[in-house]
Design a protein around this motif. Sequence first.
Motif, short mmCIF file in Angstrom:
data_model
loop_
_atom_site.label_atom_id
_atom_site.label_comp_id
_atom_site.label_asym_id
_atom_site.label_seq_id
_atom_site.Cartn_x
_atom_site.Cartn_y
_atom_site.Cartn_z
N ASP A 64 0.83 -1.21 0.00
CA ASP A 64 0.00 0.00 0.00
C ASP A 64 0.87 1.26 0.00
OD1 ASP A 64 -2.26 -1.57 0.05
OD2 ASP A 64 -2.59 -1.37 2.21
N LEU A 65 1.93 1.23 0.79
CA LEU A 65 2.83 2.39 0.83
C LEU A 65 3.51 2.61 -0.50
CD1 LEU A 65 4.41 1.86 4.38
CD2 LEU A 65 2.81 3.66 3.69
N LEU A 66 3.85 1.51 -1.19
CA LEU A 66 4.46 1.63 -2.52
C LEU A 66 3.49 2.25 -3.51
CD1 LEU A 66 6.55 -1.61 -3.22
CD2 LEU A 66 7.34 0.76 -3.29
N GLN A 67 2.23 1.87 -3.41
CA GLN A 67 1.23 2.46 -4.31
C GLN A 67 1.09 3.95 -4.05
OE1 GLN A 67 -2.43 0.20 -4.01
NE2 GLN A 67 -1.83 -1.09 -5.72
N GLN A 68 1.16 4.34 -2.79
CA GLN A 68 1.03 5.75 -2.43
C GLN A 68 2.26 6.55 -2.83
OE1 GLN A 68 0.22 5.84 1.81
NE2 GLN A 68 -1.30 4.20 1.61
N ASP A 69 3.43 5.91 -2.77
CA ASP A 69 4.68 6.60 -3.07
C ASP A 69 5.61 5.66 -3.85
OD1 ASP A 69 6.96 8.10 -3.22
OD2 ASP A 69 7.25 8.34 -1.06
N PRO A 70 5.44 5.57 -5.18
CA PRO A 70 6.25 4.66 -5.99
C PRO A 70 7.75 4.90 -5.89
CG PRO A 70 4.36 5.44 -7.24
CD PRO A 70 4.42 6.26 -5.98
N GLU A 71 8.17 6.10 -5.49
CA GLU A 71 9.60 6.38 -5.36
C GLU A 71 10.26 5.52 -4.29
OE1 GLU A 71 11.86 8.47 -7.07
OE2 GLU A 71 10.22 8.23 -8.50
N LEU A 72 9.45 4.96 -3.39
CA LEU A 72 10.01 4.08 -2.36
C LEU A 72 10.63 2.81 -2.95
CD1 LEU A 72 7.33 4.45 0.46
CD2 LEU A 72 9.72 5.18 0.58
N ARG A 73 10.31 2.50 -4.20
CA ARG A 73 10.96 1.36 -4.87
C ARG A 73 12.46 1.56 -4.96
NH1 ARG A 73 7.20 -1.96 -6.95
NH2 ARG A 73 5.13 -1.09 -7.36
N ASN A 74 12.88 2.80 -4.91
CA ASN A 74 14.31 3.10 -5.02
C ASN A 74 15.04 2.97 -3.69
OD1 ASN A 74 14.12 3.83 -7.81
ND2 ASN A 74 13.18 5.76 -7.18
N ASP A 75 14.33 2.68 -2.62
CA ASP A 75 14.97 2.57 -1.31
C ASP A 75 14.14 1.64 -0.43
OD1 ASP A 75 16.20 2.85 1.15
OD2 ASP A 75 16.48 5.01 0.97
N VAL A 76 14.44 0.35 -0.49
CA VAL A 76 13.64 -0.62 0.26
C VAL A 76 13.82 -0.47 1.76
CG1 VAL A 76 13.54 -2.29 -1.63
CG2 VAL A 76 15.44 -2.40 0.02
N THR A 77 14.95 0.06 2.20
CA THR A 77 15.14 0.32 3.63
C THR A 77 14.18 1.41 4.09
OG1 THR A 77 17.44 -0.40 3.69
CG2 THR A 77 16.76 1.18 5.36
N ALA A 78 14.07 2.48 3.32
CA ALA A 78 13.13 3.55 3.67
C ALA A 78 11.70 3.03 3.68
CB ALA A 78 13.27 4.71 2.69
N LEU A 79 11.37 2.16 2.72
CA LEU A 79 10.04 1.57 2.66
C LEU A 79 9.74 0.77 3.91
CD1 LEU A 79 7.41 0.68 1.29
CD2 LEU A 79 8.74 -1.11 0.12
N ARG A 80 10.66 -0.09 4.31
CA ARG A 80 10.42 -0.92 5.48
C ARG A 80 10.33 -0.06 6.75
NH1 ARG A 80 10.16 -6.18 6.27
NH2 ARG A 80 10.89 -6.55 4.13
N LYS A 81 11.18 0.93 6.86
CA LYS A 81 11.11 1.78 8.05
C LYS A 81 9.82 2.57 8.09
CE LYS A 81 16.06 2.27 8.98
NZ LYS A 81 17.20 3.22 9.14
N ARG A 82 9.35 3.01 6.94
CA ARG A 82 8.08 3.73 6.93
C ARG A 82 6.94 2.80 7.36
NH1 ARG A 82 6.24 7.50 1.95
NH2 ARG A 82 8.31 8.37 2.48
N SER A 83 6.96 1.56 6.91
CA SER A 83 5.92 0.62 7.31
C SER A 83 5.96 0.36 8.81
CB SER A 83 6.06 -0.70 6.53
OG SER A 83 7.17 -1.46 6.98
N LEU A 84 7.15 0.32 9.37
CA LEU A 84 7.28 0.14 10.81
C LEU A 84 6.75 1.35 11.57
CD1 LEU A 84 10.79 -1.56 10.89
CD2 LEU A 84 8.64 -2.61 11.64
N ARG A 85 6.97 2.53 11.03
CA ARG A 85 6.43 3.73 11.67
C ARG A 85 4.91 3.72 11.65
NH1 ARG A 85 11.01 6.27 9.29
NH2 ARG A 85 9.83 6.86 7.41
#
Length: 229
Positions: A55-76
């Motif tokens: 869901d976060l990737l759909q909201q912000d496709p740029e997160l595909r460029n940083d999987v660490t940022a994606l995972r940390k955002r999901s944890l937040r």
Amino acid sequence: MKRIRALTFDLDDTLWDNRPVLMAAEQTLYDWLCRHYPRISLHYRLEDMWRLRQDLLQQDPELRNDVTALRKRSLRVAAESAGYDQRLVEPAFAVFLEARHQVTLYSDVVPALQKLRNAGYCLGSLTNGNADVQRLGLGHLFDFSLTAAAIGKAKPHPRMFREACRCARVNAAELAHIGDEPGTDIAGAQNAGVTAVWMNRRGLQSSPGIVCHAEISGMKGLLNFLELN
């Protein structure tokens, strides 16, 4: 065959089978969260955490460029949903990162990399993920390592391949990239003018419109392609 002077390798599913690694790492992280932050389990099952990242990737496709940022955002987001503060994010991510580095290299990897180094090739790694060759004890076999997060664009964007050429001090025609994903590794190498070698260890069907210069099932095939056997 054109003169190849440098080789870059994808990591996950090219040098090791990453499916069981990620499954175990996800479970390890979830168990840790449930043990230390038990309200997480009231809001999320393990599969819900995966859906949250999608869901976060759909909201912000740029997160595909940083999987660490994606995972940390999901944890937040998970922390906030369960009424916890953000202090859980860094220790939780550290738990995941430790588990995701518990890999078992394919048996042909280290001998082939050593042979390639001895043959004079410049070797690099290119990953869209957050595996670290230094942490894996492979750093001595690579001349450079690039991640999508550091470069700012994930494969198949040509930026990572251009940076690889710069690091290896070669032009695109002198670089070969070896990877398992047709849509990122092979298409990206193609678009960047780099020799594309598909590491197809599982015998998958090729993707329409994506053409590699060579298809191999292991490192022996790469050595044969480079005429080193």
